[in-house]
Scaffold this motif. Sequence first.
Motif, short mmCIF file in Angstrom:
data_model
loop_
_atom_site.label_atom_id
_atom_site.label_comp_id
_atom_site.label_asym_id
_atom_site.label_seq_id
_atom_site.Cartn_x
_atom_site.Cartn_y
_atom_site.Cartn_z
N ARG A 176 0.89 -1.15 0.01
CA ARG A 176 0.04 0.16 0.06
C ARG A 176 0.88 1.33 -0.04
O ARG A 176 0.36 2.19 -0.67
CB ARG A 176 -0.96 -0.02 1.28
N TYR A 177 1.97 1.16 0.88
CA TYR A 177 2.83 2.31 0.88
C TYR A 177 3.26 2.81 -0.56
O TYR A 177 3.29 4.17 -0.69
CB TYR A 177 4.01 1.90 1.57
N GLN A 178 3.41 1.84 -1.36
CA GLN A 178 4.14 2.33 -2.73
C GLN A 178 3.01 2.98 -3.64
O GLN A 178 3.30 3.91 -4.46
CB GLN A 178 4.81 1.09 -3.68
N ILE A 179 1.60 2.54 -3.40
CA ILE A 179 0.52 3.20 -3.97
C ILE A 179 0.31 4.59 -3.46
O ILE A 179 0.08 5.32 -4.11
CB ILE A 179 -0.70 2.25 -4.01
N ALA A 180 0.41 4.58 -2.11
CA ALA A 180 0.11 6.09 -1.57
C ALA A 180 1.46 6.74 -2.12
O ALA A 180 1.19 8.14 -2.41
CB ALA A 180 0.45 5.90 0.06
N LEU A 192 -8.00 -2.91 -4.31
CA LEU A 192 -9.02 -2.25 -3.35
C LEU A 192 -8.57 -0.67 -2.81
O LEU A 192 -9.28 0.24 -2.70
CB LEU A 192 -9.57 -3.14 -2.09
N TYR A 193 -7.36 -0.99 -2.40
CA TYR A 193 -6.50 0.20 -1.94
C TYR A 193 -6.33 1.17 -2.80
O TYR A 193 -6.65 2.38 -2.56
CB TYR A 193 -5.28 -0.19 -1.23
N SER A 194 -5.94 0.91 -4.04
CA SER A 194 -5.69 1.80 -5.32
C SER A 194 -6.80 2.54 -5.51
O SER A 194 -7.00 3.90 -5.54
CB SER A 194 -5.22 0.91 -6.25
N ARG A 195 -8.03 1.93 -5.54
CA ARG A 195 -9.53 2.28 -5.96
C ARG A 195 -9.99 3.25 -4.81
O ARG A 195 -10.42 4.19 -5.12
CB ARG A 195 -10.33 1.24 -5.98
N SER A 196 -9.55 2.91 -3.31
CA SER A 196 -9.89 4.02 -2.24
C SER A 196 -9.08 5.22 -2.51
O SER A 196 -9.72 6.33 -1.94
CB SER A 196 -9.39 3.40 -1.07
#
Length: 624
Positions: free
Chosen positions: A191-195, A222-226
Amino acid sequence: MASEYTTSQLQTALQSLYGPNASSTTCGHIYGYGDANHEMSVLQKITAATILDVEAYTSSSSSSGDKAPTIDELIETAAEFHRLHGKPLPLQHQIQQTSPSMALAAEFKRASPSKGDIAPHLNAGEQASVYYKAGASVISVLTEGRWFKGSLADLREARLSTTEIADACESGGGDGTTRPAILRKDFITSRYQIAQAAASGADTVLLIVATTPLDVLKDLILYSRSLNMEPLVEVHALVELDVALEAGAKVLGVNNRNLHTFQLDLANTDKIAGELTKRGLTFHHDQCSKGGEMPQITLCALSGMSSAHDVGRYRSVGVGMCLIGESLMRASDPSLAIKGLCLNPTDYTASQSTAGGAYTGGTKLIKICGLTQPDDALVACRAGANLLGVIFAEKSKRRVSVEQAKAIVDAVRKFGERSNRVDIETKENGAAVSSLVSKSIALERAAIRPSVVGVFQNQPLEFVKEMVEVCGLDLVQLHGSEGMEAANAKNFSVPALRVVDIELGGGSGEGKSADIAAAILEKITSDPIAILLDTSIKGEKGGGGTGQAFDWTIATSIQNMGLPVIIAGGLTPENIGEAVLNVKPWGVDVAGGVEASAGVKDTEKVEKFVGGAKRAAVEASKGF
């Protein structure tokens, strides 16, 4: 570099990604999973190193005492970025709205593990701006630093530069709505890399199924879509397609390259498209412009493409976006290269016409002949040559042994990320000239990946065929008095170039170029795949190797009569620009003009010759 981490550390990093509850259900699609003796592929080593890099970055302070931002801080930064520069663009819509044209994801990639440096000097913002102005719908930015020499700074520059252009564009209404989507292409496992991507201005991220467990993939999607980013989910094999669909992917990218072995297979996208059809899933891009319900899936082709032929191929199976990187990064004029992709189907149809008229397509093929060493062949490949010639003619001072030829073929195949011959699909198309025009298109399409040509002169056809099989040649070139019919592919199981000698010192060389051209065309048959014009000396048996140029106006006359030709004889790094600008030949061929000694190439001369031909071709095309 990779030496910072031991094999044990890399393996542990991968195991941490798989998690304590790893099973065949979540990890069965991952290469080597469950094999205690498995050796990590390059892809897995890069992924593992990236995991360790992220861990090291987030757990330590810089020399100035600054700590890495937390994931919450990155999200706050992303929100502020979006307030100032606009919200993320929805990837699937961004692609679908280009229909019936093919969407282009133009990639910024300084280097790669398989090719080394590609264009390390280029500026991401400037290159992204060029791509955008030329029609790219998506800008893919490699942000991995060890092997690809990229960074998040590159991504931010690409986003800001294209947003600035869009905001200033009258057609964009000053709100940036026409800008391209920015893709973070990296080895994302957290998730960190997506953030990080969101904080740097990305609209989307790449998620690679080949290295990602099913449960992790679901979470990352799902995290990316959030964060309002629809990810591009990459698959290569059918088993990976199963995982991507179960995880809920909407935008599928099919990598034609196996990232474990680096082998390239352009049919891979076709296979995935066929599988989606079997499963009853809708994805055809042309449906997006016909009204009604939009397709469920958006299908994208990744890796190995560089021409209108590739784009046309994937358009026919329903692909909505092609990602193209290396050829655009190497192009002298990326805008012209993008125009040449014929993203609009109408432009592509027009470009494929073989009916009548002069050949005005400009220089498409560059052949470096007389190679005797694999290293020289690789220099030519890296410079951008399409055809690599090895000479079997008995009297040639550049004659190769079977062992030398096989070594060159092996090196060229490895460079082109293939294990078999280049597939050249040819067909007859009526009269000789029309057939040769059609075949030239096929050769041009195939020679996007460097191909090895065996050169023969008045040798038994059985011997030629034997060398094709033993050495793995992609094509042959007949340079003697064998006749046109001898160049039929049925004789060797591979296509053949046919050399036509242009005599110096009297005879036919003293006639008017148009008359000579007409006489040559009368003798042409549909047997060869293409015609190569070379210099010969009156009274000497067999042409080639003279180091002298023939009257180039003969080539111009032949092309004005509709037949594209390759020219050879007396070409050098010093005169190649003149030849390409004035004659605009379909192809150019050099041997002695780029040598340090017979059979040994001069690296600087090869690079200067190929670079000069490409630059001149760009300039010449501007006048078409």
